[in-house]
Design an enzyme around this catalytic site. Structure first.
Site, PDB file in Angstrom:
ATOM      1  NE  ARG A 236      -4.219  -1.421  -0.007  1.00 25.32           N
ATOM      2  CZ  ARG A 236      -4.276  -2.371  -0.940  1.00 25.32           C
ATOM      3  NH1 ARG A 236      -3.252  -2.529  -1.776  1.00 25.32           N
ATOM      4  NH2 ARG A 236      -5.333  -3.149  -1.051  1.00 25.32           N
ATOM      5  CD  GLU A 265      -1.480   3.381  -7.324  1.00 25.47           C
ATOM      6  OE1 GLU A 265      -2.329   2.751  -8.000  1.00 25.47           O
ATOM      7  OE2 GLU A 265      -0.740   2.849  -6.488  1.00 25.47           O
ATOM      8  CG  HIS A 284      -1.069  -0.517  -8.474  1.00 20.06           C
ATOM      9  ND1 HIS A 284      -1.847   0.162  -7.573  1.00 20.06           N
ATOM     10  CD2 HIS A 284      -1.185  -1.839  -8.122  1.00 20.06           C
ATOM     11  CE1 HIS A 284      -2.426  -0.685  -6.731  1.00 20.06           C
ATOM     12  NE2 HIS A 284      -2.025  -1.906  -7.047  1.00 20.06           N
TER      13      HIS A 284
END
Length: 319
Positions: A236, A265, A284
């Site tokens: 995270r 993001e 990611h």
């Protein structure tokens, strides 16, 4: 009124599996690209089952769905679902924490090994016309003398440890939910968070973002790490204060880091991480493989079928 299944948003080529699950139970199905709270509340009004990918699912949406509705999150986490609002509305919430465990573990292990063997600075030096291995690799311990630390040890952390066992690392883990015996059974030693920071040559993060862990890796804690130590985060983004990490890398407080997750993001164009040295950035991507996408949709479709048959989500979130 007929039973309704709604997908609020998705980034997949199609949602055929989810549609088939709904229609096999004679439920109506619709898929959207809702973004705002108001848009989400509008598309889920009266829905019995909702699948959510990235869009926030807040109080308006929780109040708009049918009483007792099931909300399914496409993914390992469920940070974008307001659990307090879901609890107040007596909803059921499920998620899919197991669709990409192997992919994330593979990515994390690959990032860690890339940092430890100094592949990035070595590659850059060759491209710059140098041929100076020791200059750019030092300091570099053999893996048999390297202490590999884990901040948290859930399913993915265990998978990473399993992948790395053959390299000969000494493993330590800080996790308040783990006993010393459980750690030993995994092949690791249980330590305090303070000892983890002080003794690990590399730390891989595998903790959820909670009140205790959010912004845990800040200036003060990064300073407790060894100057040659490294950090890997595929868990995270909220676990790290990004500006503090960028500064620590620039000032040589720690040696290197690899990040696949971020506070916001996509990563902001002005983020100090973009110019920080010795930092491997990926967008990611740790979850990704073609098989993982299919697996995720298949498991969400299964949860849609379960909900329409009066069953609880396969992996329920405790509310």
């Amino acid at each position: 009124m007929s039973t309704r299944v709604v997908v609020t948003d998705y980034t997949f080529p199609d949602v055929a599996q989810e549609r088939a699950a709904a229609e096999s139970a004679n439920a109506t199905f619709s898929a959207h690209q809702a973004r705002t709270d108001e848009e989400v509340a509008e598309v889920v009004a009266g829905a019995d089952v909702v699948a959510v990918q990235f869009t926030p699912f807040g109080p308006l949406a929780c109040q708009a769905v049918a009483p007792g509705a099931t909300i399914i999150r496409y993914g390992v986490g469920y940070d974008n679902i307001d659990l307090e609002a879901a609890r107040a509305a007596d909803l059921k919430v499920g998620y899919v924490p197991d669709y990409c465990a192997d992919e994330v573990a593979d990515h994390t292990a690959a990032a860690a090994l890339t940092l430890l063997r100094k592949l990035i600075p070595l590659d850059s030096s060759v491209r710059a016309g140098e041929w100076a291995a020791v200059k750019h690799a030092r300091p570099l311990k053999p893996f048999s003398e390297t202490t590999f630390g884990f901040f948290g040890m859930g399913q993915i952390g265990q998978a990473v440890l399993s992948r790395l066992k053959s390299f000969g690392f000494r493993f330590i883990v800080a996790d308040p939910g783990l006993s010393a015996e459980q750690a030993r059974n995994l092949g690791a030693s249980l330590v305090s968070a303070d000892e983890l920071l002080a003794t690990a040559d590399i730390i891989s993060l595998h903790a959820p973002a909670t009140q205790q862990t959010t912004n845990y890796f800040n200036t003060e804690r990064l300073a407790r790490m060894q100057a040659h130590a490294m950090l890997v985060n595929s868990a995270r983004g909220q676990l790290i204060v990004e500006a503090d990490l960028a500064r620590a890398l620039s000032e040589g407080v720690i040696a290197a880091a690899a990040l696949d997750v971020f506070h916001a993001e996509p990563l902001d164009a002005e983020s100090p991480l973009r110019s920080a040295p010795n930092l491997l950035l990926t967008p990611h991507a740790a979850w990704y493989s073609e098989a993982a996408i299919d697996r995720l949709q298949k498991l969400v479709a299964l949860d849609i079928s379960r909900a329409l048959n009066g069953q609880a989500p396969r992996k329920p979130v405790a509310l």
